[in-house]
Design an enzyme around this catalytic site. Structure first.
Site, PDB file in Angstrom:
ATOM      1  N   ARG A 113      28.221  92.093   4.132  1.00  0.00           N
ATOM      2  CA  ARG A 113      28.268  90.737   4.653  1.00  0.00           C
ATOM      3  C   ARG A 113      29.694  90.251   4.726  1.00  0.00           C
ATOM      4  NH1 ARG A 113      24.475  86.264   2.832  1.00  0.00           N
ATOM      5  NH2 ARG A 113      25.595  86.324   0.862  1.00  0.00           N
ATOM      6  N   SER A 181      30.791  96.523  -4.950  1.00  0.00           N
ATOM      7  CA  SER A 181      29.870  96.716  -6.075  1.00  0.00           C
ATOM      8  C   SER A 181      29.679  98.172  -6.460  1.00  0.00           C
ATOM      9  CB  SER A 181      28.535  96.065  -5.735  1.00  0.00           C
ATOM     10  OG  SER A 181      28.783  94.745  -5.312  1.00  0.00           O
ATOM     11  N   ASP A 234      29.888  92.566  -7.688  1.00  0.00           N
ATOM     12  CA  ASP A 234      28.893  91.527  -7.338  1.00  0.00           C
ATOM     13  C   ASP A 234      28.362  90.781  -8.571  1.00  0.00           C
ATOM     14  OD1 ASP A 234      27.529  93.811  -8.152  1.00  0.00           O
ATOM     15  OD2 ASP A 234      25.989  93.706  -6.600  1.00  0.00           O
TER      16      ASP A 234
HETATM   17 MG    MG Z   1      24.425  92.745  -3.081  1.00  0.00          MG
END
Ligand code: MG
Ligand code: ADP
Length: 497
Positions: A113, A181, A234
């Protein structure tokens, strides 16, 4: 009838081997606490990496100012939807001392994202836009340059779509919070080298590289002028985002494609920390709990098969029992055994059943939640995914039972992990003569968000393990906390501050 006896026997054995009675979960929680200590003591002291995040300035107690903001936000709540308000709350504290345009990028699973957030401004207007792109599967095992070029190109495209309602002060460079992450050894808040990949990624030439450096070079290659001011996991982003909205947040847990946790540790309780103690006296630790392993974990022959066939055999064992990437795959492997040993699907084994990862966790979840009397959702999933045209009710019931056993084990183990953290923080038992402190755990990730039975079982198990203390422990869904958190951390570490 006799036809199903063998399948029933396999099912019962699965149930037995996956069992997580309270006493066993307590041992898992205690093992988690022990490993946390070991990982904090020395580098490499445990399978839990207990990584230092360089995030040490989470805001605490705003007193009167905070009360005022909360009242303002409450008024706002009446007018707007909760999601926006929770974002507003998170940004609230920054309105007072930080403004400007910040970007965030979230890479960690199946999607990535890009996001932009406008903080503050003349009339305190906050705007937020994001775009989600799915990562082409072949990129997950490609080369470092291919992956980062793809990301930088998507980011450049998103920046090009920036409207007039977002304002970058003249002469300023755009700044980015990078949520990445995977296990990273941080060298500072804005740099860190990749230790290893997880969750279906394997790009050899990226291991050991500074991921911020790689992203920066890729941005230069596509002609994008932007600086990464924060590199965050994250879990750390979710914790930061959660803390702004609620000062009682002490830890964050991700249950998505993978699983991980971060929490706020007292700096003096980190013996391996060599640097100066932070002023706040606190440091956020990225546990990388997906790699937790203990002899108390209820592992089955199916888990060993899954592990052996994975990209990272021997690693991420806790993650492979719990997270969204793997739950559906465990169910598929159990069904393979039933097909072979009990002719569960008839004389021939459905060819589709032998394709790894064909049964996704969202499909498993849909079957598990099927409330129709003839389990028609299960029937149509078996037909659409495995090309099993006619399934009888007995077969469907056994499939649901497998989903239930696998999801329950994962949910209960994640609850034990949370209790392990609370034990480390000495928040798992009432303190004599003291009022019980509230402990909030910020949870995020698609598995937690969408798999209702998993979520409810996890919450109930946390309560079961905590007993009377459960009244003061709250599991809170922190919606898109990691993206917002990364943008806030980028803002609070801006080169222009
Ligand atoms: Mg995620
Ligand atoms: P990521 O972990 O990749 O950053 P998310 O937090 O969005 O992304 O989690 C996505 C994961 O959540 C998927 O891989 C899937 O395993 C799980 N998931 C998504 N939707 C559902 C669902 N309806 N039921 C169960 N699991 C789901």
């Amino acid at each position: 009838s006799g036809k199903w006896a063998m399948a029933e026997a396999i099912l019962r054995e699965l149930e037995e081997k996956c069992a997580t009675p309270t006493a066993k979960l307590r041992r898992v929680a205690d093992a988690m606490t022990v490993e946390m200590h070991a990982g904090l003591a020395i580098e490499g002291g445990s399978k839990l990496k207990m990584l230092i995040s360089y995030v040490d300035n989470l805001p605490t107690g705003f007193g009167a100012l905070e009360c005022w903001l909360r009242v303002m936000v409450k008024k706002f709540d009446v007018l707007s939807d909760y999601a926006f308000c929770s974002r507003f709350r998170k940004i609230g504290f920054f309105i007072l001392n930080e403004k400007g345009l910040f970007y965030a990028l979230d890479l960690g699973g199946t999607n990535f994202r890009v996001m932009r957030v406008q903080l503050g401004g003349k009339d305190n207007v906050i705007k937020q836009e994001f775009d989600e792109v799915s990562i082409p599967p072949q990129l997950m095992t490609s080369s470092c340059n291919e992956l980062f070029d793809f990301i930088a190109e998507a980011l450049a495209k998103f920046v090009a779509s920036e409207g007039d309602d977002f304002h970058l002060p003249p002469g300023r460079q755009r700044e980015l919070g990078f949520t990445f992450s995977f296990p990273v050894r941080q060298l500072s808040l804005a740099s860190g080298t990749l230790i290893n990949w997880t969750k279906g990624f394997l790009i050899e030439d990226a291991i050991g590289q500074d991921v911020v450096g790689e992203l920066t070079k890729a941005m230069e290659r596509v002609g994008l002028d932007m600086r990464v001011t924060a590199l965050v996991n994250d879990t750390v982003g979710t914790l930061a985002g959660g803390r702004y909205s609620n000062p009682d947040v002490v830890a964050a847990v991700i249950l998505g494609t993978g699983t991980n946790a971060a929490y706020v540790e007292r700096a003096h309780a980190i013996p391996k920390w060599q640097g100066l103690l932070p002023k706040s006296g606190e440091m956020v630790i990225n546990m990388e709990w997906g790699n937790f392993r203990s002899s108390h974990l209820p592992l089955t022959v199916y888990d060993y098969t899954l592990d052996a066939e994975s990209l990272n055999p021997g690693d991420q064992i806790f993650e492979k029992l719990i997270s969204g990437m793997y739950l559906g795959e465990i169910v598929r492997i159990v069904l393979c055994t039933m097909a072979e040993k009990a002719s569960f699907f008839g004389d021939t084994i459905p060819p589709k059943l032998s394709i790894p990862f064909i049964l996704r966790t969202p499909d498993m979840s849909a079957m598990h939640h099927d409330t129709s009397p003839d389990l028609k959702v299960v029937g149509s999933k078996l037909k659409d995914i495995l090309e099993v045209p006619n399934s009888c009710l007995t077969m469907r019931k056994i499939v649901v039972a497998i989903c239930d056993i696998v999801a329950t084990r994962g949910a209960r183990l994640s609850a034990a992990g949370i209790v392990g953290i609370l034990t480390k923080l000495e928040r798992d038992a009432p303190k004599e003569g003291e009022k019980q402190q509230r402990s909030v755990i910020a949870l995020d990730g698609g598995l937690f968000e969408h798999y209702t039975k998993f979520r409810e079982c996890m919450k109930a198990t946390v309560d079961e393990l905590l007993g009377e203390v459960s009244d003061s422990v709250v599991i809170e869904h922190s919606n898109d906390g990691s993206g917002i958190g990364a943008a806030l951390l980028a803002a609070s570490h801006s080169q222009y501050l």
